[in-house]
Design a protein around this motif. Structure first.
Motif, PDB file in Angstrom:
ATOM      1  N   PRO A 174       0.845  -1.206   0.000  1.00  0.00           N
ATOM      2  CA  PRO A 174       0.000   0.000   0.000  1.00  0.00           C
ATOM      3  C   PRO A 174       0.867   1.238   0.000  1.00  0.00           C
ATOM      4  CG  PRO A 174       0.063  -0.965   2.179  1.00  0.00           C
ATOM      5  CD  PRO A 174       0.980  -1.768   1.308  1.00  0.00           C
ATOM      6  N   LEU A 175       1.673   1.372  -1.034  1.00  0.00           N
ATOM      7  CA  LEU A 175       2.537   2.548  -1.093  1.00  0.00           C
ATOM      8  C   LEU A 175       2.290   3.308  -2.372  1.00  0.00           C
ATOM      9  CD1 LEU A 175       5.052   0.332  -2.248  1.00  0.00           C
ATOM     10  CD2 LEU A 175       5.731   0.847   0.066  1.00  0.00           C
ATOM     11  N   ALA A 176       2.634   4.568  -2.278  1.00  0.00           N
ATOM     12  CA  ALA A 176       2.516   5.409  -3.461  1.00  0.00           C
ATOM     13  C   ALA A 176       3.765   5.203  -4.302  1.00  0.00           C
ATOM     14  CB  ALA A 176       2.381   6.867  -3.034  1.00  0.00           C
ATOM     15  N   LEU A 177       3.844   4.042  -4.895  1.00  0.00           N
ATOM     16  CA  LEU A 177       5.019   3.757  -5.712  1.00  0.00           C
ATOM     17  C   LEU A 177       4.747   4.162  -7.150  1.00  0.00           C
ATOM     18  CD1 LEU A 177       6.199   0.202  -4.569  1.00  0.00           C
ATOM     19  CD2 LEU A 177       7.240   2.400  -4.048  1.00  0.00           C
ATOM     20  N   GLU A 178       5.728   4.790  -7.715  1.00  0.00           N
ATOM     21  CA  GLU A 178       5.689   5.053  -9.145  1.00  0.00           C
ATOM     22  C   GLU A 178       5.700   3.705  -9.855  1.00  0.00           C
ATOM     23  OE1 GLU A 178       5.838   8.328 -10.245  1.00  0.00           O
ATOM     24  OE2 GLU A 178       5.689   8.746  -8.087  1.00  0.00           O
ATOM     25  N   SER A 179       5.125   3.659 -11.024  1.00  0.00           N
ATOM     26  CA  SER A 179       5.119   2.374 -11.725  1.00  0.00           C
ATOM     27  C   SER A 179       6.553   1.948 -12.030  1.00  0.00           C
ATOM     28  CB  SER A 179       4.301   2.469 -13.013  1.00  0.00           C
ATOM     29  OG  SER A 179       4.882   3.404 -13.879  1.00  0.00           O
ATOM     30  N   ASP A 180       7.406   2.920 -12.124  1.00  0.00           N
ATOM     31  CA  ASP A 180       8.830   2.645 -12.301  1.00  0.00           C
ATOM     32  C   ASP A 180       9.391   1.903 -11.081  1.00  0.00           C
ATOM     33  OD1 ASP A 180      11.287   2.940 -13.702  1.00  0.00           O
ATOM     34  OD2 ASP A 180      11.857   4.465 -12.208  1.00  0.00           O
ATOM     35  N   ASP A 181       8.994   2.382  -9.896  1.00  0.00           N
ATOM     36  CA  ASP A 181       9.434   1.747  -8.658  1.00  0.00           C
ATOM     37  C   ASP A 181       8.917   0.325  -8.570  1.00  0.00           C
ATOM     38  OD1 ASP A 181      10.679   4.072  -7.957  1.00  0.00           O
ATOM     39  OD2 ASP A 181       9.146   4.722  -6.537  1.00  0.00           O
ATOM     40  N   ILE A 182       7.660   0.167  -8.937  1.00  0.00           N
ATOM     41  CA  ILE A 182       7.068  -1.166  -8.888  1.00  0.00           C
ATOM     42  C   ILE A 182       7.839  -2.119  -9.794  1.00  0.00           C
ATOM     43  CG2 ILE A 182       5.002  -2.521  -9.434  1.00  0.00           C
ATOM     44  CD1 ILE A 182       3.313  -0.469  -8.239  1.00  0.00           C
ATOM     45  N   ALA A 183       8.249  -1.611 -10.915  1.00  0.00           N
ATOM     46  CA  ALA A 183       9.031  -2.443 -11.839  1.00  0.00           C
ATOM     47  C   ALA A 183      10.327  -2.905 -11.176  1.00  0.00           C
ATOM     48  CB  ALA A 183       9.328  -1.676 -13.124  1.00  0.00           C
ATOM     49  N   GLN A 184      10.958  -2.003 -10.449  1.00  0.00           N
ATOM     50  CA  GLN A 184      12.210  -2.357  -9.769  1.00  0.00           C
ATOM     51  C   GLN A 184      11.988  -3.408  -8.704  1.00  0.00           C
ATOM     52  OE1 GLN A 184      13.777   1.916  -9.013  1.00  0.00           O
ATOM     53  NE2 GLN A 184      15.536   0.566  -8.761  1.00  0.00           N
ATOM     54  N   LEU A 185      10.891  -3.245  -7.990  1.00  0.00           N
ATOM     55  CA  LEU A 185      10.558  -4.194  -6.944  1.00  0.00           C
ATOM     56  C   LEU A 185      10.261  -5.559  -7.563  1.00  0.00           C
ATOM     57  CD1 LEU A 185      10.035  -4.423  -3.906  1.00  0.00           C
ATOM     58  CD2 LEU A 185       7.661  -3.833  -4.351  1.00  0.00           C
ATOM     59  N   ASP A 186       9.505  -5.491  -8.633  1.00  0.00           N
ATOM     60  CA  ASP A 186       9.150  -6.689  -9.371  1.00  0.00           C
ATOM     61  C   ASP A 186      10.386  -7.493  -9.749  1.00  0.00           C
ATOM     62  OD1 ASP A 186       6.388  -7.069  -9.915  1.00  0.00           O
ATOM     63  OD2 ASP A 186       6.997  -7.508 -11.972  1.00  0.00           O
ATOM     64  N   GLU A 187      11.391  -6.766 -10.104  1.00  0.00           N
ATOM     65  CA  GLU A 187      12.660  -7.325 -10.535  1.00  0.00           C
ATOM     66  C   GLU A 187      13.259  -8.282  -9.492  1.00  0.00           C
ATOM     67  OE1 GLU A 187      15.945  -6.474 -13.470  1.00  0.00           O
ATOM     68  OE2 GLU A 187      13.757  -6.495 -13.459  1.00  0.00           O
ATOM     69  N   ILE A 188      13.163  -7.897  -8.217  1.00  0.00           N
ATOM     70  CA  ILE A 188      13.830  -8.696  -7.188  1.00  0.00           C
ATOM     71  C   ILE A 188      12.944  -9.819  -6.656  1.00  0.00           C
ATOM     72  CG2 ILE A 188      15.203  -6.686  -6.485  1.00  0.00           C
ATOM     73  CD1 ILE A 188      13.553  -6.695  -3.841  1.00  0.00           C
ATOM     74  N   ILE A 189      11.652  -9.742  -6.938  1.00  0.00           N
ATOM     75  CA  ILE A 189      10.743 -10.741  -6.397  1.00  0.00           C
ATOM     76  C   ILE A 189      10.740 -12.008  -7.220  1.00  0.00           C
ATOM     77  CG2 ILE A 189       8.310 -11.260  -5.978  1.00  0.00           C
ATOM     78  CD1 ILE A 189       7.965  -8.471  -4.952  1.00  0.00           C
ATOM     79  N   GLN A 190      10.800 -13.125  -6.527  1.00  0.00           N
ATOM     80  CA  GLN A 190      10.829 -14.401  -7.216  1.00  0.00           C
ATOM     81  C   GLN A 190       9.536 -15.169  -7.001  1.00  0.00           C
ATOM     82  OE1 GLN A 190      14.432 -15.920  -5.584  1.00  0.00           O
ATOM     83  NE2 GLN A 190      15.528 -14.153  -6.383  1.00  0.00           N
ATOM     84  N   ARG A 191       8.933 -15.553  -8.108  1.00  0.00           N
ATOM     85  CA  ARG A 191       7.722 -16.360  -8.006  1.00  0.00           C
ATOM     86  C   ARG A 191       8.115 -17.797  -8.296  1.00  0.00           C
ATOM     87  NH1 ARG A 191       7.328 -11.606  -9.990  1.00  0.00           N
ATOM     88  NH2 ARG A 191       6.086 -10.129  -8.771  1.00  0.00           N
TER      89      ARG A 191
END
Lengths: 252, 252
Positions: free
Chosen positions: A36-53
């Motif tokens: 629940p953060l005001a993340l820029e979609s750019d930020d979300i992309a970076q976060l997405d990068e490190i997350i492993q499914r």
DNA sequence: ATGAGGCGTTGATGTGAATCAACGTCCCCG
DNA sequence: CGGGGACGTTGATTCACATCAACGCCTCAT
């Protein structure tokens, strides 16, 4: 990028997999709970990068075990997880149930070893968030750093609520409070607040609430007789929300 | 630099003061407990900069109250603090005791409001660490960020231990475990592990452990009769550490 | 089909800690 | 000096939940 998986996860088949689940944080239905953060979609992309499914955990499989090296925290994408500690004399204390959108494993940070075990109550899809990457990213994304401080703080306040429940409340109040907690968390995920299926056994409920199975069962029977709850094995229907609140002894 | 103090602290006299207590993190006897990080002396100076020391809190005064705006976390420099929540029906649940070198207030981060109250059990000197400054500093000092994640995680694991104690252990075991906990924390501060003065009342002990005063008193009497503990009002002497460990039912 | 094992419910009995009650000590304040 | 109040201890009684026991219902493996 290096891939970190805890030993026990590896043992039991939690493996990153090439299969594309077509899920990322940007399109995940749960991101309003999980992030629940005001993340820029750019930020979300970076976060997405490190997350492993990874391929889903089967019922009974462990995500990690007490004492395992701590590498990551985990978000539940689907299914449910129970976290528990084993006491000195070999008994089990359930410390929490985790539903989709919720994050677990933060208790491992302090000693770089998981302080509890986590096991799937049913088939569960999990996002793994390597902590080292999370730390690095946090340093450059203030809103992410803030979010993680908040998540951990939330875990502390939740534990305090449980402490109070165990210390001050009767069996009726404890069971009613758990039903309300599950109801609320269901509602947050846009699911029914009044009808749900309990993923955990009576033993787990009793263990979490500091009660025996028999007592839990009797409380359910009592609630049925009072017609505030309908219980059909694991299927629960709250018939009278106010009644359940009254039993739990909560004002909110 | 702007000075942040919570409302209730202001009400009850927690004020920054010009008086120089000749204390800073660099020379503080407690820094190995409070800041167990490999900080450059330069880093410590920066941390020192944001920390506010103030005139001591008197017994019974509040550091903050449940619901107050969250601005800071606090480190105990001397004396002791009890943290507690007030339940819906007005009763009190003690959630922790904090001794010199320990840090409290982290439960306020999640909702930007303190989730519990904190009150001095005796005259206490406190370091206030404004959270906003701490966040900024953390972003540029990885070891500090790591340290705070660890501190919060530690709070979670401590709470889990209390949850287990409340849920699974007898009155004897709970009281014995608390004595051991205080003993260990004393030792960490290079004080006696076997002789100490309890800063809290029997009511507080009972409240923390989910027991009544009478039960706490009876357990103390029992321990005296067994000659494993000497109790003289608040003065405690552990006569037989192994005996207390046995009563607490811990292996370590 | 069958029986063993896991899970849940219900009833009878036991018990650890709560509750109720009385009393002692200490300390502060009039 | 005396009394009121906070705090602690000890004893008698009660009670909520644990324990013990029996049984029903699944499911799954043989």
């Amino acid at each position: 990028m290096t891939i970190h998986i805890s030993d026990s996860a590896q043992r039991e088949g939690f493996k990153p997999c090439a299969h594309d689940y077509q899920v990322n944080c940007g399109n995940c239905r749960l991101n309003s709970i999980c992030l629940p953060l005001a993340l820029e979609s750019d930020d979300i992309a970076q976060l997405d990068e490190i997350i492993q499914r990874s391929k889903p955990l089967q019922k009974g499989q462990h995500l990690y075990r007490e004492g395992d090296d701590f590498q990551s925290v985990f978000a539940v994408r689907s299914g449910s997880i129970k976290a528990y500690k084993t006491t000195d004399d070999g008994r089990e204390q359930v410390t929490g149930f985790y539903f989709p959108g919720e994050i677990l494993g933060m208790d491992g940070i302090s000693k770089n070893q998981h302080a509890s075990s986590a096991k799937a109550l049913e088939t569960a899809a999990i996002c793994e968030i390597p902590f080292a990457s999370l730390e690095k990213l946090s340093a450059v994304m203030p809103s992410l750093q803030r979010h993680f401080f908040q998540l951990m703080s939330r875990e502390i306040t939740d534990d305090q609520v449980l402490i109070t429940l165990l210390s001050k409340n009767s069996a009726d109040e404890r069971v009613a409070a758990l039903m309300l907690s599950i109801s609320t968390r269901n509602a947050r995920r846009k699911l029914s607040a009044t009808q749900f299926r309990l993923p955990m056994s009576r033993v787990d409920i009793g263990n979490y609430l500091g009660l025996t199975v028999e007592t839990v069962s009797r409380v359910f029977s009592r609630m049925q007789k009072m017609e505030i709850l309908k219980v059909d094995n694991k299927e629960i229907e709250i018939l009278d929300l106010e009644g359940v609140r009254a039993m739990a002894n909560v004002t909110s």
